[in-house]
Scaffold this active site. Sequence first.
Site, short mmCIF file in Angstrom:
data_model
loop_
_atom_site.label_atom_id
_atom_site.label_comp_id
_atom_site.label_asym_id
_atom_site.label_seq_id
_atom_site.Cartn_x
_atom_site.Cartn_y
_atom_site.Cartn_z
N THR B 144 0.84 -1.19 0.00
CA THR B 144 0.00 0.00 0.00
C THR B 144 0.88 1.24 0.00
O THR B 144 1.96 1.25 0.61
CB THR B 144 -0.94 0.02 1.23
OG1 THR B 144 -1.40 1.38 1.43
CG2 THR B 144 -0.23 -0.41 2.49
N SER B 179 -0.98 3.05 10.72
CA SER B 179 -1.90 2.19 11.49
C SER B 179 -1.22 0.84 11.66
O SER B 179 -0.26 0.53 10.94
CB SER B 179 -3.24 1.99 10.77
OG SER B 179 -3.09 1.10 9.68
N TYR B 181 -2.38 -1.90 10.72
CA TYR B 181 -2.55 -2.53 9.41
C TYR B 181 -1.45 -2.10 8.45
O TYR B 181 -0.80 -2.92 7.81
CB TYR B 181 -3.94 -2.20 8.82
CG TYR B 181 -3.92 -2.26 7.31
CD1 TYR B 181 -3.90 -3.48 6.66
CD2 TYR B 181 -3.88 -1.09 6.54
CE1 TYR B 181 -3.84 -3.55 5.28
CE2 TYR B 181 -3.83 -1.15 5.16
CZ TYR B 181 -3.79 -2.38 4.53
OH TYR B 181 -3.72 -2.44 3.17
N HIS B 182 -1.25 -0.78 8.32
CA HIS B 182 -0.24 -0.32 7.37
C HIS B 182 1.15 -0.82 7.76
O HIS B 182 1.95 -1.16 6.89
CB HIS B 182 -0.26 1.21 7.27
CG HIS B 182 -1.46 1.75 6.54
ND1 HIS B 182 -2.57 2.23 7.19
CD2 HIS B 182 -1.73 1.86 5.21
CE1 HIS B 182 -3.47 2.62 6.29
NE2 HIS B 182 -2.98 2.41 5.09
N LYS B 185 1.79 -4.25 6.43
CA LYS B 185 2.20 -4.29 5.02
C LYS B 185 3.69 -3.96 4.88
O LYS B 185 4.36 -4.48 4.00
CB LYS B 185 1.35 -3.31 4.20
CG LYS B 185 -0.15 -3.54 4.31
CD LYS B 185 -0.58 -4.92 3.83
CE LYS B 185 -0.99 -4.91 2.38
NZ LYS B 185 -1.58 -6.20 1.96
#
Lengths: 416, 416
Positions: B144, B179, B181-182, B185
């Site tokens: 991302t 975050s 989540y980020h 990644k």
Amino acid sequence: MKVLITGIDGYSGWPLALHLLSRGHDVVGIDNFVTRRRVREVGSWSATPIPPFPRRQAAVKELLGKDLGFHRGDMTRYEFVRGVLEREKPDAIVHLAEQRSAPYSMIDVHHAVATQVENLTGTLHLVYAMRECCPEAHLVKMGTMGEYGTPNVDIAEGFFDVEFNGRKDHLPFPRSAGSWYHWSKVFDSGDVMFATKIWGLKATDVMQGVIYGIRTPEITDDRLLTRFDFDETWGTALNRFIAQSVVGLPITPYGKGEQKRGFIALEDSMQSLRIALENPPRAGEYRVFNQFDAAYSVNELAELAHRVAREFGLNPTIEHPPDPRVEAEQHYYNPLHDNLLALGYRRTRDLEAVMREIFHDLIRYRRRLEARRHVMQATVQWRVPDSRPILDARHPREVRPAPGGPRGSASEGPPA
Amino acid sequence: MKVLITGIDGYSGWPLALHLLSRGHDVVGIDNFVTRRRVREVGSWSATPIPPFPRRQAAVKELLGKDLGFHRGDMTRYEFVRGVLEREKPDAIVHLAEQRSAPYSMIDVHHAVATQVENLTGTLHLVYAMRECCPEAHLVKMGTMGEYGTPNVDIAEGFFDVEFNGRKDHLPFPRSAGSWYHWSKVFDSGDVMFATKIWGLKATDVMQGVIYGIRTPEITDDRLLTRFDFDETWGTALNRFIAQSVVGLPITPYGKGEQKRGFIALEDSMQSLRIALENPPRAGEYRVFNQFDAAYSVNELAELAHRVAREFGLNPTIEHPPDPRVEAEQHYYNPLHDNLLALGYRRTRDLEAVMREIFHDLIRYRRRLEARRHVMQATVQWRVPDSRPILDARHPREVRPAPGGPRGSASEGPPA
């Protein structure tokens, strides 16, 4: 100051507890004794006999006159971590409770996943529990110089000034680790940096060099010894070279032997952690220290071990097996390390003198090394030899259980 | 070419399968339907009704005349992943099977850990299984643009030329995610880069911008629709603004609304993934593409949604609630994105035209949005308001189950 040490039963955790207690701080620890079990998993043990944890606590009481608090449990259970922080309300936490072996993480897919999942989960649990129970506490997190890899430029302390396409910023120094374990430390660094940003926690990330040594001034009795690993999975190259010399095996630097790394003596590592604790960052600050004194190549370590061995009447040879790792065997290496010096850190120990201490102790425990000669050579491969996997997940690695106590912190086999 | 798509039941995975099938490639998929369950967990559903997976397969057979292979299972089970790769021997793998919501990862400690552990474990399992079963295959991994954060310099495509203290190197561009989540990644990117280095795997890491759109040319029938999430957890800001307009709620850009991000249309995202697949890197190469067409601020999206809404006879207002995230609300933003252009990628869709398509479809499914009005406002906080945790792990977040099918890929509630 009240300091919680996670991983207090380990190589660094134990002497840090002794050092902080002797300086008048209160210390409480967490451990799950998984390193004892995992060293047995690869068929080895500590060169120094390590008593069960209650006997370590009793020795501290008897010899230092101090109470050492302890909670047995696993950082991957959030309720355990939160419970300890809620009860203890520490002023600072030194987080050492991680799988710390690069070769262990490279054994197969399951060891890779276990390493990254456990390390990351423990760190996330810790920052969330801090947010809930002690958001003012100072987190000292153990990173590694290995997070940076070996770039062709100087290695900054965590952040550096970037100029790119005519604009400037101060950004995290790029990470490029060399094992699943080292990547897990990169991930921890990212998560802790983010936690300081969103919640205002304060953290020091210690990019630690390879530690050498077996003694600190507080280790005044064999009952206070810390563990000393010498097998290919858990021991550093330096530890292995000395153990090989003591049992009459060749010293085996991998490949060309020109790989350079940063090193620090155990006693000076304790000094620098104490200095970090006694000089906390401000709320919301994420601070990085590169913690090492000097860089040595693997060949320099091998030659020094060879020279000191001769003083002890030993005469090992030096052999160069192929490097099982995927790493540059010749490279530039100049990490900066000014932040600890600015806080008053001064090197007190010299590699050669410490090496003599290690030889002295390992010769005392020669019988424990002799019984584990077979674990001093490299078997874990980073590569895929002949494009076939070495360690097939369907046929897990043979485990050679060592004699010794049952599960938990029971003594690692009989003393020498 | 035979392509394995992990996460084939998802927003990108499904139209990618249709796109590749229509171009003559063979496609086989993996999914565990966890996104369907997790969207229910936050009380929402897809605006477009999504049939159970066997009905999706049957529609592909009937409308495209193609067989779509499928294996139901979880990427966190290594034996499952290895078994699929061993049986299918794909030429390429597009890895989309990850927890993909930043707000979901920020709900509490358990959602943070689940996000990072699942994403990291799935990726590690995939690279190990590739090493065992198909080391020549090309891994296209979905990253991302959010891995980079918003530095004050241009954002390179993965790597950049560094000059530091008078020396030079080509190093990974610093990551600074926003975050858990980020960050997951970022971790995946590190692990995949390392796997290419040690085992010679070939990988393309796609730093994807925010995707917008509901249709691709292959979606010729409502039975082939992909999912469209609009709730605060699973929907993008743009999706939420359109859904809010349709049901008569105010459009709510967070904070100042000057946060900029890169965007790409769903159809062009499919084009760029296909181009990556049809132009694989060489063995051992880890290649990074920044995949987006244009950067827009949240305010620009809100104003465009407002304008297009009026064309459909709607008249929403725009309100600015406080930003629940910890992010720069005003910042420089100029990511480079030349690598895909060099391979022939050309933008084909325009944001305003795609937005009209979305309005058209969402007005058809207005009843499904009306029934889920309450999930369009922000409740997940990045911060700790009043220095107290919002979501106490001891009292897990209230879960409002939506009506709809049982566990698995059963249809998400009745169609509109």
